[in-house]
Structures are given as C-alpha cells and as structure tokens.
Scaffold this motif. Structure first.
Motif, mmCIF file in Angstrom:
data_model
loop_
_atom_site.group_PDB
_atom_site.id
_atom_site.type_symbol
_atom_site.label_atom_id
_atom_site.label_comp_id
_atom_site.label_asym_id
_atom_site.label_seq_id
_atom_site.Cartn_x
_atom_site.Cartn_y
_atom_site.Cartn_z
ATOM 1 N N CYS A 147 31.394 -53.781 -31.778
ATOM 2 C CA CYS A 147 30.636 -53.073 -30.730
ATOM 3 C C CYS A 147 29.577 -52.150 -31.303
ATOM 4 C CB CYS A 147 31.551 -52.164 -29.912
ATOM 5 S SG CYS A 147 32.621 -52.992 -28.815
ATOM 6 N N GLY A 148 29.640 -51.889 -32.592
ATOM 7 C CA GLY A 148 28.713 -50.930 -33.181
ATOM 8 C C GLY A 148 29.212 -49.498 -33.070
ATOM 9 N N LEU A 149 30.482 -49.312 -32.703
ATOM 10 C CA LEU A 149 31.030 -47.962 -32.595
ATOM 11 C C LEU A 149 31.471 -47.422 -33.951
ATOM 12 C CD1 LEU A 149 33.146 -48.206 -29.335
ATOM 13 C CD2 LEU A 149 31.115 -46.825 -29.704
ATOM 14 N N LEU A 150 31.672 -48.308 -34.903
ATOM 15 C CA LEU A 150 32.056 -47.891 -36.247
ATOM 16 C C LEU A 150 31.118 -48.555 -37.246
ATOM 17 C CD1 LEU A 150 35.949 -48.294 -36.010
ATOM 18 C CD2 LEU A 150 34.685 -46.143 -36.068
ATOM 19 N N LYS A 151 30.855 -47.834 -38.330
ATOM 20 C CA LYS A 151 29.998 -48.397 -39.375
ATOM 21 C C LYS A 151 30.818 -49.333 -40.253
ATOM 22 C CE LYS A 151 26.826 -44.525 -39.832
ATOM 23 N NZ LYS A 151 26.917 -43.166 -40.373
ATOM 24 N N LEU B 299 28.622 -45.214 -25.845
ATOM 25 C CA LEU B 299 28.007 -45.518 -27.141
ATOM 26 C C LEU B 299 28.060 -47.016 -27.462
ATOM 27 C CD1 LEU B 299 29.177 -42.461 -29.244
ATOM 28 C CD2 LEU B 299 26.848 -43.014 -28.541
ATOM 29 N N ALA B 300 28.887 -47.758 -26.731
ATOM 30 C CA ALA B 300 28.924 -49.208 -26.930
ATOM 31 C C ALA B 300 27.865 -49.899 -26.077
ATOM 32 C CB ALA B 300 30.309 -49.750 -26.600
ATOM 33 N N LYS C 11 36.500 -52.296 -43.319
ATOM 34 C CA LYS C 11 36.356 -50.955 -42.738
ATOM 35 C C LYS C 11 37.408 -50.052 -43.349
ATOM 36 C CE LYS C 11 35.135 -47.513 -40.476
ATOM 37 N NZ LYS C 11 33.837 -46.879 -40.752
ATOM 38 N N LYS D 221 35.859 -52.369 -32.530
ATOM 39 C CA LYS D 221 34.909 -51.256 -32.551
ATOM 40 C C LYS D 221 33.762 -51.508 -33.527
ATOM 41 C CE LYS D 221 37.676 -47.511 -30.710
ATOM 42 N NZ LYS D 221 38.288 -46.205 -30.931
ATOM 43 N N ARG E 259 31.236 -39.777 -35.985
ATOM 44 C CA ARG E 259 32.454 -40.441 -35.513
ATOM 45 C C ARG E 259 32.536 -41.879 -36.011
ATOM 46 N NH1 ARG E 259 35.027 -38.531 -31.103
ATOM 47 N NH2 ARG E 259 35.433 -40.646 -30.435
ATOM 48 N N LYS E 260 31.393 -42.421 -36.407
ATOM 49 C CA LYS E 260 31.393 -43.830 -36.800
ATOM 50 C C LYS E 260 31.938 -44.055 -38.206
ATOM 51 C CE LYS E 260 27.460 -45.273 -34.061
ATOM 52 N NZ LYS E 260 26.126 -45.848 -34.141
ATOM 53 N N ASP E 261 31.996 -42.984 -38.987
ATOM 54 C CA ASP E 261 32.411 -43.157 -40.392
ATOM 55 C C ASP E 261 33.913 -43.379 -40.519
ATOM 56 O OD1 ASP E 261 29.883 -42.944 -41.355
ATOM 57 O OD2 ASP E 261 29.955 -40.757 -41.362
#
Lengths: 250, 379
Positions: A56-60, B220-221, A17, A53, B377-379
């Motif tokens: 959890c799928g909160l971040l790519k 979002l989780a 990440k 995160k 926000r995910k990037d």
C-alpha cells in the motif's frame, strides 16, 4: 526491469522489511495474477500485515523491489488503483455511513454524482441500503466491517488489499463476505486477502503460506493438500512450517 | 488538484465537528467561559480593601477664624472604591485589627499632624516634618501596593487642592490606552490563549483518534500524502480560530465594553497564524501518545507555560529576566503581543511584523515537524 510486461497485478522480488533488528518480511517473492483471489495465510506475526502495508505504500521497503500493476512502488499515484481495507475499523465513527464513503470518494476526485451512484450500488451490495444516514458509531461491529469494505471499493480500484477482513466477523457474515469477494473477482478485479482462519482460505484461487516473514509454500488449495498428503489446510500449514524449521536447523 | 485534495480533509474536519456537539461546545463555549471567569474574577483591580483609620489630628487654627484639618481632607481624598474605611480610636486598637487579619492596613494621623505640617510650610528651613503612619500587611503584595498608592494619591490631591506648591510634579499623559481598563488589556490576551489551548487540545485528541482508529493509515494509503493531511487540518483550524476570535471580540465589546482602536482584521490574521502553529503542535504531540488518555498527560506542558509566560495576565517584563527567553519559545507570546498592539494601540502591520515573522517561522517549523512525524511511521 520487466515492468508490466509480466501482466502480474503484484510482482515482488526479494522483498525485505525490517524494524530495527527484527525482520518482519524476509526476501519475499510474490506474484499475484490479475483477476485472482490470493490468500496470504499464516499465524499472527508471520508478516502478512507488513506485506500488505508495504504494498500500500504505508511502509518503506528495506530491500528488494515490488511492482503493482507494472509500476514500481512506492508511488503515491498507484494508490488510486488500490483499495485498502485495514485490520482496524478505520472509519470516522462521528460521521454517517454516507459521509464516510463520500470522504474516501472525494479523496480520489470522484464527483458528487459518481459518489452517489456508487454508494447506492455498494450499499445494496453490502445490504446496508437503509443505513446510509446512520452514524457509523451506532452500527454493530459486523456492519462497520461491511462499511469499511465499501469505503475501500468506492473508487473502483482494480486491486483490493484486505487485511484480515473477516476477523471478529460472525460465521454467517463471513460466508456473505466471501460472496462479495467472488462478486468482485467476477468483475475482473484482483484481491489479496490476509487471514489466519485456515478453513476459509479454501475460497482463494491461490494461497501463500507465510511463516516468520518467509513465504514457505504457495499454490492452489488443492495442490497444497496433495503436496502434504493432508486433508485440511491447517495440517498442510503445520507440515510446511515443520519442514521449514528443519531446513533452518540444518 | 492538490488544493482540492487537502480541502477534502478540511471539509471532513468540519463535518466531524458538526456532528460532535461536545467538541463544538468546547470551541464555542470554552473561550467565552474562560473570558468571563477571568474577566470577572481577575479584573486586576484591587477593590474594597478594609483599612482602619485613626485620626488623632487636632487641626490648626487658621487666619479668619475656625480650624482646619489636613487629615480630614486627605481622608476624603482616599479612593473609596479601593479602600473601605473604618475608624478606630487609638493606634493599638487599629494595629490589633491588622494583626488579626481583620484589616489590611491602619492609617494613623498624629495629633499634631495639621499644625506640624503647616509649620513646615511656613518655615521650610526648619528641617522638621510630620508623618502619616501606615501600618501595612505586606503579605499580599497587590493589596499592599494598592493601599500605598491610594494613600499617596490622596496626599498629592490634598496638596494640590490646598494650593500648596510642591517643588516637583509629574505630568502624566496617555500616549495609548487613554481610559483603558483591565479588560481592554486582557481580551487580546485571552483571545490568543483560548485559541492556542483549544486548538492544540482538539487536534491532539482528534489526531490520536486518527492514529488509533486506523483512519490515518487509511488516508495515507490513498492519494493523500502527509502534507495534504497536515494542510487540511491547518486550514480547518485557522478558520475555527478566526471564528473564536470574532466571538470573543463580540463578547468583549458587548459585555465588557472594551475599546478597539486598531484593525481587527489584522488581529484575526495573527490569531489564524497562531491556530496553524497550535494545530501543528497538536499533531506533533499526538505522535507521543498511543491512547487519548496519554494525550491528556502532555496537556499541562502545553497549557501552563503559555498561561504563565505568554504575557496574558501580566507583562513579560514582570517575569524574571532569566526566565524571559522561555517566553519567546511559547507561540502565544507573539500573538498576545501583536493583537494587543493592534487592538489597543492601533498599530499596523509595519509595527508588528516581528511578531508575524516569528509566528510564520514557528508555523514553518511545526508544520514541517508534523509532516515529518507522520512520515517516520513508515520506517
């Protein structure tokens, strides 16, 4: 790939990440068994929260691959199998304890009756039975923490991702938190927990030391002490991070 | 399944408001407050303007004995609601009052006013004329215009009463808005403005709260996605917007006695669309703020353009031509136009469809941007 065949609750290969040029998690390989408490340890900025995160799928993902209960992430459908407790309180202070728990229950499609039953059990579990109709904003910090845990548990997820659940929690409550975690584990569920309190990490079945986005060592707490010849995890961590630095310099 | 999920968010917004008396007061009381303040203070009508009259007219003898004074007839025809008349003996005294700021204008009738006027009527070929002298403080345009209009109206009425013929007359007939008062014009505007301002403000502050407290991340989780959250908010605030519109309409009818000729349900639809645009804008703007205090900083940029450019207080035609394109970029412009057309003129959907399409397009753009702002926000 070997989806689900492995039987791991979490399986990550070469997880990366990046935020711009900064690499928060650097080619992380991680396997968490079903039904264990796995502790991600390391100082602030080691990449623990980012790892949680991403799971959890909160971040790519910037690179690599990861599976939760055999399913590749990110996938919104997996969310139902995960109970996420963020570092922040992350509750609606203007709602009551009940309204907060009901909201997170309803998101997962639980019926009123299911919510009612689980709420009763969970409130008993976190010793807040008398506080059901109190505004969360009126609760003490420790109580909010417990409600936050209950909200992560309301849909009975097989996997719990807890980000620094014991930060700012007084020592007495911290002990009871570990009692909760062991109870949850005894129900066959898996917990991944991040912490920078080395002393409490001894409660985990296995520990992964994170440093600068890298997993520098992994094992049972006792094993790690033997490997480094130290008598506490703090010294063990120092020993690993020192050799990691040396390795990087060479 | 999807419907139920976003509805969970809608329900939560309502529960939050139910417990939060301040926000509830903002939703209910603020629009009514705005309406009263503007409705009472800014009625758009100039009244009780002090004007000094100097009447030196000697009058003229008429056939059958006695004298007649045209100037007195004109004075009696001056709108007593608009002008508060006082009298002075000579031009200098009157002028001094205007110069001191004691009066806005001085109206001076010369001594030969009636006789000269009658002479002109008797002999149109003479080419001479007589004047009413109007010494006017033009520093306040609204007041100056009202005085000029009152004097001209009185003059026309006097000519009419005297049975004198003027070569050309203007016949005015109200196509719409017969007996329309300023409040009739104002209520649809303030309805749109209040809903726009309060919805944007409330979503902005609430959403900054969702971001900073971590509840947004927590949502979002779960199985909720970004679209569910935005849609949940949109549903909640469109309902709240309609509620506010109903409330304002009731106050408008009961207190300010406004006339509504069209289908109010159509006006409510327009307001609901505006509320959806506004809440999406609020969510979008919340991404620029890290704390609630920072959110407040963007408010002037949200409120002022709408306040000045949306045609709430004055028509868009009163805005300089080069500035008008900006009017069409602020969402309330379309809602003000449409609800005014519906409520005052009784227009149906066939005539306000352009406004509705514009609002739908803005809703689509802002909703998409709001969802996008949550996703990045995910990037």
């Amino acid at each position: 790939m070997n989806e689900g065949a492995s039987g791991y609750m979490i399986e990550a290969h070469g997880l990366v990440k990046r935020y711009g040029k900064f690499t928060a998690v650097d080619h992380l390989d991680l396997q968490v068994n079903k039904g264990e408490i796995y502790g991600l340890l390391g100082p602030n900025g080691a990449g623990k929260t980012t790892t949680i995160k991403v799971l959890c799928g909160l971040l790519k993902l910037s690179g690599g691959e990861a599976y939760v209960n055999g399913k590749p992430i990110p996938d919104r459908r997996i969310a139902a199998q995960i109970g996420y407790m963020p570092q922040e309180t992350a509750l609606y202070l203007g709602l009551t304890v009940h309204q907060n728990m009901a909201f997170f229950g309803e998101i997962f499609g639980l019926t009123k009756r299911e919510i009612g039953e689980r709420e009763r059990d969970l409130l008993e579990f976190i010793n807040l039975s008398g506080w059901r109709d109190e505004m969360v904003g009126n609760l003490s910090g420790g109580m909010k923490h417990r409600v936050s845990l209950a909200c992560a548990l309301i849909h009975m997820p097989p996997l719990l991702l807890l980000d620094e659940p014991t930060v700012g929690v007084d020592p007495e409550l911290r002990v009871s938190f570990w009692d909760y975690f062991n109870d949850i584990k005894s129900q066959g569920r898996t917990i991944v927990i991040t912490t920078h309190y080395m002393d409490e990490a001894g409660h985990c079945d296995r520990i992964g030391f994170m440093h600068n986005g890298l997993l520098i060592a992994e094992g049972e707490p006792g094993e790690l002490l033997v490997m480094t010849g130290t008598d506490n995890l703090e010294d063990a961590f120092m020993s690993f991070s020192a050799s990691d630095r040396k390795g990087a310099e060479q | 399944m999807r419907r139920a999920r976003f509805f969970t968010v809608t329900k939560r917004v309502f529960k939050d408001l139910k417990n939060d008396k301040r926000s509830l007061a903002l939703i209910v009381i603020a629009p009514i407050f705005v309406m009263f303040v503007f409705g009472l203070a800014f009625s758009g009508e100039v009244k009780n303007v002090k004007v000094v009259v100097v009447n030196q007219d000697q009058g003229a003898a008429v056939a059958g004995g006695g004298t007649m004074s045209l100037s007195e007839k004109i004075i009696s025809n001056l709108d007593a609601e608009v002008l508060k008349l006082e009298y002075a003996d000579d031009r200098d005294a009157a002028l001094a009052q205007v110069e001191n700021g004691d009066a806005y204008a001085a109206i001076i009738f010369p001594s030969d006013f009636t006789s000269s006027a009658l002479a002109v009527i008797d002999d149109r070929s003479s080419g001479s004329s007589t004047d009413i002298e109007l010494l006017l403080d033009k520093s306040n345009i609204n007041v100056a215009n009202a005085i000029t209009k009152a004097v001209n109206d009185a003059l026309l009425a006097t000519i009419d009463q005297a049975g004198m013929q003027t070569p050309v007359k203007v016949e005015t007939e109200a196509v719409f808005g017969q007996n329309a008062k300023f409040m009739d014009f104002f209520v649809p505007g303030i309805m749109a403005f209040a809903v726009y301002m309060i919805t944007t403000l409330l979503t902005l502050v609430t959403f900054v709260g969702e971001r900073t407290s971590g509840t947004l991340q927590r949502m979002l989780a779960t199985t909720l996605n970004e679209r569910d959250i935005v849609m949940g908010y949109a549903a909640a605030f469109s309902i709240i917007g309609i509620g506010q519109a109903i409330l304002l309409l009731l106050v408008g009818i009961l207190v300010f006695d406004i006339t509504v000729v069209g289908n109010v349900l159509l006006a409510f639809l327009v307001i609901a669309l505006l509320a959806i645009v506004s809440q999406a804008l609020g969510i979008l703007l919340s991404s620029t703020a890290r704390r609630e205090a920072q959110a407040i900083q963007v408010l002037p940029f949200v409120v002022l353009p709408a306040f000045l450019l949306a045609g709430i207080f004055w028509p868009i035609e009163a805005i300089p031509t080069w500035l008008r394109p900006l009017s069409y970029l602020v969402p309330p412009t379309y809602a003000v136009d449409a609800s005014r057309a519906v409520m005052l003129k009784g227009y149906g959907i066939g005539k306000i469809w352009i406004d509705i399409v514009a609002l739908l397009a803005m809703a689509a753009v802002f909703l998409t941007l709001a969802v996008w702002s949550l996703r990045t926000r995910k990037d």
